[in-house]
Enzyme design. Structure first.
Site, short mmCIF file in Angstrom:
data_model
loop_
_atom_site.label_atom_id
_atom_site.label_comp_id
_atom_site.label_asym_id
_atom_site.label_seq_id
_atom_site.Cartn_x
_atom_site.Cartn_y
_atom_site.Cartn_z
N LYS A 187 43.73 50.68 46.06
CA LYS A 187 44.01 49.22 46.37
C LYS A 187 44.37 48.70 45.11
O LYS A 187 43.61 48.54 44.31
CB LYS A 187 43.17 48.70 47.37
N THR A 242 31.61 40.65 38.62
CA THR A 242 30.20 41.19 38.85
C THR A 242 29.88 41.06 40.25
O THR A 242 29.09 41.66 40.96
CB THR A 242 29.37 40.50 37.83
N LEU A 243 30.40 39.69 40.77
CA LEU A 243 30.13 39.23 42.15
C LEU A 243 30.53 40.32 43.09
O LEU A 243 29.75 40.80 44.10
CB LEU A 243 30.67 37.97 42.43
N GLY A 245 31.41 43.37 42.60
CA GLY A 245 30.86 44.56 42.21
C GLY A 245 29.34 44.60 42.97
O GLY A 245 29.35 46.00 43.46
N CYS A 297 37.97 41.87 30.69
CA CYS A 297 36.44 41.63 30.76
C CYS A 297 35.81 41.90 29.46
O CYS A 297 34.70 41.51 29.20
CB CYS A 297 36.26 42.94 31.87
P1 ADP Z 1 39.09 38.28 40.43
O1 ADP Z 1 37.93 37.48 40.83
O2 ADP Z 1 39.21 38.18 38.79
O3 ADP Z 1 40.22 38.35 41.08
P2 ADP Z 1 37.88 40.38 41.90
O4 ADP Z 1 36.64 40.99 41.61
O5 ADP Z 1 37.53 39.40 43.12
O6 ADP Z 1 38.38 39.79 40.68
O7 ADP Z 1 39.06 41.19 42.29
C1 ADP Z 1 39.33 42.68 41.94
C2 ADP Z 1 39.52 43.65 42.99
O8 ADP Z 1 38.63 43.64 43.96
C3 ADP Z 1 40.83 43.28 43.54
O9 ADP Z 1 41.55 44.46 44.09
C4 ADP Z 1 40.39 42.69 44.88
O10 ADP Z 1 41.21 42.55 45.96
C5 ADP Z 1 38.98 43.40 45.12
N1 ADP Z 1 38.18 42.62 45.97
C6 ADP Z 1 37.62 41.19 46.16
N2 ADP Z 1 36.85 41.12 46.92
C7 ADP Z 1 36.42 42.30 47.41
C8 ADP Z 1 35.51 42.77 48.42
N3 ADP Z 1 34.66 42.01 49.05
N4 ADP Z 1 35.18 44.18 48.56
C9 ADP Z 1 36.25 45.05 47.99
N5 ADP Z 1 37.16 44.68 47.11
C10 ADP Z 1 37.28 43.29 46.83
#
Ligand code: ADP
Length: 496
Positions: A187, A242-243, A245, A297
């Protein structure tokens, strides 16, 4: 909406795939949804792409499973390698198109985007080279046994990538997964779907069988979450905050205990000792924080300078910061473009206001640049306290804090004082200092007299809350293989 659209960048015109790439075909999402991607330079939509929802993830996973168990497993390791190498060649053939897409959609300077593509191609070729060198061991236990291990693919891999290095992350994920014989559903980040879709077109041309590589656009909370909790995905690899993750790890635990690797945030210390070559250190410190507009990062966002050179360093680092050309990603000599999105821009400006309110001194920057596009002036904060948010939290923008230290012990203590542990650096002309401090820093990477020099042959990943597992190098192969032990008994029946 069509599956291909003509897109024009300031450099060129090309055919942009905008569908979902599933089972070797370009398709629309089952729910017929689309979303626009925005040019961060002028805040205008570039083009709309089709959106994957849960149902599309199911279809992509089924295609990946089928390919894994039929066509893909019949492809020899050498041929897997050949396909990856061909894909690397295609990245290089289309480097101008790929770099232009990156600059348009992400906002990174065109010259920097080109370096991303060179490294993405290098990474794919490197893992192509590994494909036929993955094997187990034979293990002697006694005369009556033949024991061996097989390094088998984990299976169907879900991969979720961020927007800061769209194609580089694409290659870091696809390379090791494919080299080791897995199939993938990847994705793309919703902010930057375009280059990854174009790369899917190149994967098609490289000749991967249908279903081996599936590339989808979609939102994190919908398609990303569906990947993390899917019952038929064997492993998830995630790069991002990290959130999120943490939520991926939870979703994996609550679903089928899929294997998880995470490459998360950082608040990396960049430590400069009195005896460092100051010109050299300033240029690496500058590159360490402002490269990719601070959207790394591993950005060296905490700059620790020993007291003997602090005043001179700060004066000259400010001058160096002001010399960085900030502007149109396609402009000549541009080093820093706009931040990727309104949301990121607002987050960073929020941290800047927070730092000012907390009483830190703005040495330079501290405000937006112009009034169109998500541009932020490179910003240095001095006179900070350890407990300030701008010192502890990842800002993910062109904003750094500078701190003074007296002794090596103090530098190490401050260096290790956040919850993160992704990267770090030491600048010194004393070999013993370099080695002692490198050993003491709790970080997945320590750069000595340089910064950000990531190489696809060397591992990358985090200590503490910066992640799980390592990407790149031979180490990444471990994430994508599982070990099977086979014990063959050659002796008599035991209870005869
Ligand atoms: P940022 O805050 O820098 O945009 P994210 O961690 O939100 O970084 O996003 C990194 C990737 O994780 C993107 O592909 C985003 O669509 C995806 N993502 C965001 N939220 C979720 C989630 N709850 N579950 C799985 N993937 C997610």
């Amino acid at each position: 909406m069509a599956l291909f659209q003509t897109v024009e960048t300031p450099n060129l015109k090309y055919e942009q795939p905008v569908g979902l790439y599933i089972n070797g075909e370009w398709v629309k999402g089952v729910e017929g949804k689309t979303f626009e991607t925005i040019n961060p330079h002028n805040e205008k939509p570039i083009v709309a792409v089709h959106e994957a929802t849960e149902k599309d993830v199911d279809i992509a996973v089924a295609a990946a499973r089928k390919a894994l168990e039929t066509t893909w497993k019949k492809v020899t390791p050498s041929d897997r390698g050949r396909m990856l190498t061909r894909l690397a060649d295609l990245f290089e053939r289309d480097i101008d198109i790929l770099a232009s897409i990156e600059s348009l959609d992400n906002g990174k300077a065109f010259s920097m985007a080109k370096i991303d593509i060179v490294n993405a191609a290098g990474c794919l070729r490197y893992y192509g080279g590994w494909a036929d060198k993955i094997h187990g061991q034979t293990i002697d236990t006694d005369d009556d046994s033949l024991n061996y291990t097989r390094h088998e693919p984990v299976g169907v891999c879900g991969q979720i990538i961020p927007w800061n290095f769209p194609l580089l992350m694409w290659s870091w994920k696809i390379g090791p997964a494919i080299a080791t014989g897995n199939t993938v559903v990847l994705k793309l980040a919703e902010q930057t779907p375009l280059s990854g879709l174009y790369a899917a077109k190149l994967a098609h041309e490289a000749g991967f069988p249908p279903g081996v590589i599936n590339i989808i656009s979609g939102f994190g909370k919908v398609a990303g979450a569906a990947i993390a909790s899917h019952m038929d995905i064997d492993k998830v690899a995630f790069t991002g905050s990290t959130l999120v993750g943490r939520s991926i790890l939870q979703a994996a635990a609550k679903s089928n205990l899929k294997k998880v690797t995470l490459e998360l945030g950082g608040k990396s210390p960049n430590i400069v000792f009195n005896d460092a070559d100051i010109d050299n250190a300033i240029s690496w410190v500058n590159f360490g924080i402002y490269f990719n507009h601070g959207q790394c990062c591993c950005a060296g966002s905490r700059i620790l300078v020993q007291e003997g050179i602090y005043d001179e360093f700060l004066k000259r680092f400010k001058e160096r910061t002001l010399a960085n050309k900030v502007g149109d990603p396609f402009g000549k000599d541009t080093f820093q473009g706009p931040q990727v999105s309104q949301l990121q821009f607002d987050r960073i400006m929020g941290y800047i206001e927070e730092g000012k309110k907390a009483g830190a001194t703005v040495v330079t920057g501290g405000e937006r640049l112009g009034d169109t596009g998500y541009y932020i002036k490179p910003t240095i904060f001095a006179d900070v306290k350890e407990d300030m948010k701008i010192v502890q939290e990842e800002i993910f923008g062109p904003v750094c804090v500078i701190q003074k230290f007296k002794t090596e012990e103090e530098a190490i203590k401050i260096g290790n004082s956040t919850t993160y542990g992704l990267a770090s650096a030491v600048h010194t002309s004393n070999l013993n200092t370099a080695i002692r401090v490198s050993n003491a820093l709790k970080a997945g990477t320590v750069w000595v007299n340089n910064y950000n020099l990531i190489h696809y042959q060397t591992p990358f990943g985090g200590y503490k809350e910066s992640g799980l597992g390592r990407e790149l190098g031979s180490y990444a192969l471990e994430n994508y293989t599982q070990i099977k032990t086979v014990r063959i008994w050659l002796g008599d029946a035991l209870f005869a």
